[in-house]
Design an enzyme around this catalytic site. Structure first.
Site, PDB file in Angstrom:
ATOM      1  N   GLY A 211     -52.323 -26.531  20.528  1.00 18.19           N
ATOM      2  CA  GLY A 211     -53.392 -26.055  21.404  1.00 18.19           C
ATOM      3  C   GLY A 211     -54.407 -27.127  21.735  1.00 18.19           C
ATOM      4  CG  ASN A 212     -56.810 -29.030  18.791  1.00 19.08           C
ATOM      5  OD1 ASN A 212     -57.822 -28.478  19.189  1.00 19.08           O
ATOM      6  ND2 ASN A 212     -56.404 -28.945  17.539  1.00 19.08           N
TER       7      ASN A 212
ATOM      8  CE  LYS B   9     -55.034 -22.874  12.688  1.00 19.54           C
ATOM      9  NZ  LYS B   9     -54.250 -24.113  12.532  1.00 19.54           N
TER      10      LYS B   9
ATOM     11  CE  LYS C 212     -48.544 -25.807  17.393  1.00 19.84           C
ATOM     12  NZ  LYS C 212     -48.135 -27.206  17.123  1.00 19.84           N
TER      13      LYS C 212
ATOM     14  CE  LYS D 283     -48.586 -31.299  14.336  1.00 14.56           C
ATOM     15  NZ  LYS D 283     -48.259 -30.119  15.168  1.00 14.56           N
TER      16      LYS D 283
END
Length: 308
Positions: free
Chosen positions: A10-11, A125, A208, A270
């Site tokens: 998103g960033n 978060k 995500k 990740k």
């Protein structure tokens, strides 16, 4: 042909609508390059900054009008909608310009989480914009969890429960098998819990990358591709002893993670998602690299590849 779940942060989508449109227009060219090279793409995206901005807009509007504050699960759905529209529109235009026989569509997706997940008691978060002192005080008095984010300031914190199952996974797999380029599970998906035999939305955000790894498993993808701002994952990042990683086994990457090489707020999620997928079956590969190295990475000539 490889079936690839490709996750965009998103960033990386900008902080305004105009900036997002321009970035996505450029990004779509690289995505369609992969399609033209013979790969099938299932696209996911983050929404960390965007979901906070949508929620804040409704909160501000509710102070002076009959507009209600919007729960975060609805805000996640809204960001899935408008980010999905921008991606769908730009990718479709690029596909048409190249006369490729590929259809593209975006789906609003729900992800099942455990209502007893520890995150609901201890949110971790950060979402939305950085807060000024007045906002911090107001939210603190309202009992909202605030957290410092990477030394850059304070943001609102939400629970980030682990994804258990994408409810639309069967539909996505069927459409993928028919050759569609799909944009799915934006922002990790709208989090829902099971309650009296029904699915009910909850105020939370799902990571995500972890959600993307789950989707990749559910649709039997060949590769999970996690986009970053850097070409390769590194050990001792930012120090004179920095070492870039090329192809790495699951066992070695697990060891590096346990040694504390990856920051919780950036690369660690990740790596966790990468390991989840890479060890989910034979010949499963996770690629971590930048979008400009996408084709080279898929061909094994760039990026960090994690294999079982």
């Amino acid at each position: 042909m490889s079936r690839i779940v490709l996750a965009i942060g998103g960033n990386a989508l900008g902080s305004t609508l105009e900036e997002q449109r321009n970035i996505i227009k450029e990004t779509s060219r690289s995505i369609v390059d992969l399609v033209q090279a013979g790969h099938q793409i299932i696209l996911t995206h983050g929404n960390g900054p965007q979901v906070g901005m949508v929620h804040k807009a409704f909160a501000l509007a509710s102070k002076d009008s009959a507009v209600e504050e919007m729960p975060f699960c609805e805000c996640v759905a809204m960001t899935q909608g408008y980010i999905g529209f921008h991606l769908q529109n730009a990718i479709r235009n690029e596909i048409v310009s190249r006369a490729l026989p590929v259809w593209v569509g975006a789906l609003i997706c729900q992800v099942l989480v455990d209502k007893d997940d520890n995150e609901f008691q201890h949110p971790t978060k950060p979402v939305g914009a950085y807060l000024d002192d007045d906002e911090i005080e107001r939210l603190w008095l309202d009992g909202v969890t605030i957290m410092e984010d990477a030394g850059r300031g304070y943001r609102r914190a939400l629970p980030s429960p682990a994804p258990l199952r994408l409810l639309e996974g069967g539909l996505i797999k069927k459409m993928a098998e028919e050759g569609y380029l799909l944009i799915v599970s934006g922002g990790g998906g709208v989090p829902v819990v099971e309650q009296d035999g029904r699915w009910v939305g909850v105020d939370a955000v799902v990571d995500k990358d972890k959600s993307s790894a789950l989707i990749a498993q559910q649709i039997d993808a060949d590769m999970l591709f996690l986009l970053t701002a850097v070409e390769q994952v590194a050990l001792n990042f930012g120090t004179p002893e920095q070492v870039e990683l090329g192809q790495v086994s699951v066992a070695d990457m697990q060891r590096y993670m346990e040694e504390g090489h990856f920051a919780p707020g950036s690369m660690l999620p990740k790596i966790q998602a990468a390991l989840d997928f890479a060890q989910s079956g034979k010949d499963k590969v996770t690629l971590i690299t930048s979008l400009d190295k996408a084709l080279e990475g898929i061909e094994g000539r760039a990026g960090t590849r994690i294999v079982g």
